[in-house]
Design a protein around this motif. Structure first.
Motif, PDB file in Angstrom:
ATOM      1  N   ALA A 105       4.015  42.197  17.618  1.00 15.72           N
ATOM      2  CA  ALA A 105       4.476  42.638  16.290  1.00 15.72           C
ATOM      3  C   ALA A 105       5.986  42.913  16.307  1.00 15.72           C
ATOM      4  O   ALA A 105       6.682  42.679  15.316  1.00 15.72           O
ATOM      5  N   VAL A 106       6.501  43.397  17.422  1.00 10.95           N
ATOM      6  CA  VAL A 106       7.953  43.592  17.544  1.00 10.95           C
ATOM      7  C   VAL A 106       8.642  42.224  17.556  1.00 10.95           C
ATOM      8  O   VAL A 106       9.675  42.017  16.915  1.00 10.95           O
ATOM      9  N   ALA A 107       8.026  41.257  18.252  1.00 11.59           N
ATOM     10  CA  ALA A 107       8.588  39.899  18.294  1.00 11.59           C
ATOM     11  C   ALA A 107       8.661  39.314  16.883  1.00 11.59           C
ATOM     12  O   ALA A 107       9.628  38.631  16.536  1.00 11.59           O
ATOM     13  N   ALA A 108       7.649  39.592  16.054  1.00 11.81           N
ATOM     14  CA  ALA A 108       7.651  39.070  14.680  1.00 11.81           C
ATOM     15  C   ALA A 108       8.823  39.650  13.890  1.00 11.81           C
ATOM     16  O   ALA A 108       9.466  38.956  13.103  1.00 11.81           O
ATOM     17  N   ARG A 109       9.128  40.928  14.114  1.00 13.56           N
ATOM     18  CA  ARG A 109      10.277  41.530  13.426  1.00 13.56           C
ATOM     19  C   ARG A 109      11.576  40.885  13.915  1.00 13.56           C
ATOM     20  O   ARG A 109      12.507  40.637  13.143  1.00 13.56           O
ATOM     21  N   ILE A 129       8.557  43.666  27.057  1.00 13.31           N
ATOM     22  CA  ILE A 129       7.729  43.827  28.256  1.00 13.31           C
ATOM     23  C   ILE A 129       6.348  44.285  27.795  1.00 13.31           C
ATOM     24  O   ILE A 129       6.182  45.404  27.302  1.00 13.31           O
ATOM     25  N   GLY A 130       5.361  43.396  27.897  1.00 14.57           N
ATOM     26  CA  GLY A 130       4.017  43.683  27.397  1.00 14.57           C
ATOM     27  C   GLY A 130       3.772  42.889  26.130  1.00 14.57           C
ATOM     28  O   GLY A 130       4.305  43.218  25.071  1.00 14.57           O
ATOM     29  N   LEU A 185       9.427  37.206  26.645  1.00 16.60           N
ATOM     30  CA  LEU A 185       8.247  38.056  26.808  1.00 16.60           C
ATOM     31  C   LEU A 185       7.823  38.053  28.259  1.00 16.60           C
ATOM     32  O   LEU A 185       7.899  37.025  28.932  1.00 16.60           O
ATOM     33  N   THR A 186       7.386  39.197  28.747  1.00 16.21           N
ATOM     34  CA  THR A 186       6.747  39.200  30.065  1.00 16.21           C
ATOM     35  C   THR A 186       5.492  40.049  29.980  1.00 16.21           C
ATOM     36  O   THR A 186       5.470  41.073  29.308  1.00 16.21           O
ATOM     37  N   ASP A 187       4.436  39.603  30.626  1.00 14.27           N
ATOM     38  CA  ASP A 187       3.164  40.302  30.553  1.00 14.27           C
ATOM     39  C   ASP A 187       2.380  39.999  31.820  1.00 14.27           C
ATOM     40  O   ASP A 187       2.037  38.841  32.067  1.00 14.27           O
ATOM     41  N   LYS A 188       2.105  41.027  32.615  1.00 17.88           N
ATOM     42  CA  LYS A 188       1.421  40.835  33.905  1.00 17.88           C
ATOM     43  C   LYS A 188       2.013  39.616  34.611  1.00 17.88           C
ATOM     44  O   LYS A 188       3.174  39.637  34.984  1.00 17.88           O
ATOM     45  N   ASN A 189       1.238  38.543  34.753  1.00 20.30           N
ATOM     46  CA  ASN A 189       1.803  37.407  35.488  1.00 20.30           C
ATOM     47  C   ASN A 189       2.249  36.273  34.573  1.00 20.30           C
ATOM     48  O   ASN A 189       2.546  35.179  35.042  1.00 20.30           O
ATOM     49  N   LEU A 226       9.976  39.507  35.243  1.00 23.28           N
ATOM     50  CA  LEU A 226      10.624  40.747  34.788  1.00 23.28           C
ATOM     51  C   LEU A 226      12.126  40.768  35.120  1.00 23.28           C
ATOM     52  O   LEU A 226      12.952  41.109  34.273  1.00 23.28           O
ATOM     53  N   ALA A 227      12.473  40.376  36.335  1.00 21.01           N
ATOM     54  CA  ALA A 227      13.891  40.438  36.744  1.00 21.01           C
ATOM     55  C   ALA A 227      14.742  39.553  35.833  1.00 21.01           C
ATOM     56  O   ALA A 227      15.835  39.951  35.404  1.00 21.01           O
ATOM     57  N   GLU A 228      14.228  38.372  35.510  1.00 18.76           N
ATOM     58  CA  GLU A 228      14.984  37.451  34.647  1.00 18.76           C
ATOM     59  C   GLU A 228      15.120  38.033  33.241  1.00 18.76           C
ATOM     60  O   GLU A 228      16.196  37.975  32.624  1.00 18.76           O
ATOM     61  N   LEU A 229      14.020  38.604  32.738  1.00 14.55           N
ATOM     62  CA  LEU A 229      14.067  39.214  31.397  1.00 14.55           C
ATOM     63  C   LEU A 229      15.132  40.311  31.350  1.00 14.55           C
ATOM     64  O   LEU A 229      15.931  40.379  30.411  1.00 14.55           O
ATOM     65  N   LEU A 230      15.169  41.156  32.371  1.00 13.89           N
ATOM     66  CA  LEU A 230      16.132  42.261  32.387  1.00 13.89           C
ATOM     67  C   LEU A 230      17.565  41.731  32.441  1.00 13.89           C
ATOM     68  O   LEU A 230      18.464  42.278  31.797  1.00 13.89           O
ATOM     69  N   GLU A 231      17.761  40.666  33.211  1.00 17.41           N
ATOM     70  CA  GLU A 231      19.119  40.131  33.373  1.00 17.41           C
ATOM     71  C   GLU A 231      19.622  39.410  32.123  1.00 17.41           C
ATOM     72  O   GLU A 231      20.816  39.398  31.857  1.00 17.41           O
ATOM     73  N   ARG A 232      18.683  38.845  31.351  1.00 15.96           N
ATOM     74  CA  ARG A 232      19.116  38.027  30.203  1.00 15.96           C
ATOM     75  C   ARG A 232      19.110  38.754  28.863  1.00 15.96           C
ATOM     76  O   ARG A 232      19.683  38.264  27.891  1.00 15.96           O
ATOM     77  N   SER A 233      18.449  39.909  28.788  1.00 14.86           N
ATOM     78  CA  SER A 233      18.241  40.543  27.468  1.00 14.86           C
ATOM     79  C   SER A 233      19.376  41.467  27.054  1.00 14.86           C
ATOM     80  O   SER A 233      19.933  42.198  27.886  1.00 14.86           O
ATOM     81  N   ASP A 234      19.674  41.453  25.761  1.00 16.11           N
ATOM     82  CA  ASP A 234      20.608  42.431  25.190  1.00 16.11           C
ATOM     83  C   ASP A 234      19.858  43.699  24.788  1.00 16.11           C
ATOM     84  O   ASP A 234      20.418  44.793  24.773  1.00 16.11           O
ATOM     85  N   PHE A 235      18.577  43.514  24.444  1.00 20.09           N
ATOM     86  CA  PHE A 235      17.700  44.638  24.093  1.00 20.09           C
ATOM     87  C   PHE A 235      16.417  44.459  24.889  1.00 20.09           C
ATOM     88  O   PHE A 235      15.930  43.330  25.027  1.00 20.09           O
ATOM     89  N   VAL A 236      15.865  45.571  25.384  1.00 22.57           N
ATOM     90  CA  VAL A 236      14.595  45.501  26.115  1.00 22.57           C
ATOM     91  C   VAL A 236      13.660  46.535  25.500  1.00 22.57           C
ATOM     92  O   VAL A 236      14.025  47.704  25.346  1.00 22.57           O
ATOM     93  N   SER A 237      12.464  46.107  25.104  1.00 26.61           N
ATOM     94  CA  SER A 237      11.510  47.025  24.465  1.00 26.61           C
ATOM     95  C   SER A 237      10.208  47.022  25.260  1.00 26.61           C
ATOM     96  O   SER A 237       9.684  45.967  25.615  1.00 26.61           O
ATOM     97  N   LEU A 238       9.680  48.225  25.522  1.00 28.57           N
ATOM     98  CA  LEU A 238       8.506  48.366  26.403  1.00 28.57           C
ATOM     99  C   LEU A 238       7.217  48.488  25.593  1.00 28.57           C
ATOM    100  O   LEU A 238       7.119  49.332  24.688  1.00 28.57           O
ATOM    101  N   HIS A 239       6.226  47.677  25.966  1.00 25.95           N
ATOM    102  CA  HIS A 239       4.951  47.700  25.235  1.00 25.95           C
ATOM    103  C   HIS A 239       3.754  47.501  26.150  1.00 25.95           C
ATOM    104  O   HIS A 239       2.772  46.871  25.768  1.00 25.95           O
TER     105      HIS A 239
END
Ligand code: GLV
Length: 298
Positions: A151-155, A143-144, A165-169, A174-187
């Motif tokens: 840089a987290v995505a590169a790792r 998120i962000g 990835l979700t960023d502003k619009n 966001l709802a889809e990202l939360l439902e599909r992710s095993d890990f969620v990282s805030l940036h």
């Protein structure tokens, strides 16, 4: 009249002080008294509000030794014509490393395991001992999509993860990202729009085996809701470097076995903190020499 002087709110790495000294600035160490000083070099723990800024009768810059500027009333600074600077870029890799470290530590129950070994609870290898989560090939929601998020995505690429990835619009909703992710990282940065971006509704949308990582700012997460989510199994675990009311923790957080806690050390490597101090000092010197401020926050 005395020469130009800078208030440095608290001890910072020598590398930054050297730059201020070499530029011939008088350094006043400690606190936030801005009356009679030309520059304030401050930290993310300093609350620089309108009242403080109004006292700055000759203040020509507020240089934050941080990338985030949520501790500063930017609207008031703009109104008073006081430029604000930050220290972007240099802390990207160190912060991304810590985010990934927290992800791995939470997934593989490292802190639980460390405690077990130290307290004599480790009585030998066992087939079911300390089972955690696989990381390789799982889905990571970021998120962000700024520098640290990317840089987290590169790792994550090295772990063959699917990255959402979700960023502003832009990106995945966001709802889809939360439902599909095993890990969620805030940036994301902390702004009125991102305050409690992750609350009860969002935590309930996440998967029961999911792990939440926050290396951004505490108030992006409703910490009391997170405690309930971890107690009641709405999500499996969390890795946190930042807290809603730092350094306080929400009641119950420190008692949870499924959370890894760090003391806001995302950028805390020797090299990164030296560079942050240098950059903050360079912003001060530029402002006082009437030059363009390299890291002006708009
Ligand atoms: C750290 O949290 C920073 O904003 O630099």
């Amino acid at each position: 009249m005395s020469g130009p002087c800078v208030r440095v709110s608290a001890p910072i790495p020598e590398a930054g002080l050297r730059i201020l000294g070499r530029a011939g600035l008088e350094i006043r160490m400690g606190g936030l008294e801005v009356r009679g000083v030309d520059a304030l070099l401050c930290l993310l723990t300093d609350r620089v509000d309108a009242r403080l800024l109004e006292r700055g009768d000759r203040l020509k810059i507020v240089a934050n030794m941080a990338v985030g500027t949520d501790n500063i009333d930017l609207a008031a600074a703009r109104r008073l014509g006081i430029p604000v600077s930050n220290t972007p870029d240099v802390l990207t890799e160190a912060t991304a490393d810590l985010a990934f470290g927290l992800l791995l530590a939470a997934a593989r129950r490292l802190v639980w395991g460390d405690r077990l070994v130290r307290t004599g609870g480790f009585t030998g290898w066992a087939p079911m001992l300390g089972l955690g989560m696989d990381v390789v090939g799982r889905t990571l929601g970021i998120i962000g999509a700024g520098q640290i998020g990317r840089a987290v995505a590169a790792r994550a690429d090295g772990f063959r993860m699917e990255v959402l990835l979700t960023d502003k619009n832009a990106g995945v909703p966001l709802a889809e990202l939360l439902e599909r992710s095993d890990f969620v990282s805030l940036h994301v940065s902390l702004t009125p729009e991102t305050h409690h971006l992750i609350g009860e509704r969002e935590l309930r949308r996440m998967r029961p085996h999911a792990v939440l990582v926050n290396t951004a700012r505490g108030p992006i997460v409703d910490e009391c809701a997170l405690v309930r989510a971890l107690q009641e199994g709405w999500i499996a675990a969390a890795g946190l470097d930042v807290f809603e009311n730092e350094p306080e923790l929400a009641p119950g957080l420190a008692d949870l076995p499924n959370v890894v806690l760090a003391p806001h050390i995302g950028s805390a490597t020797v090299g990164t903190r030296n560079r942050m101090a240098e950059i903050a000092a360079q912003n001060v010197v530029a402002a006082l020499e009437g030059k363009p401020i390299p890291n002006l926050v708009r």
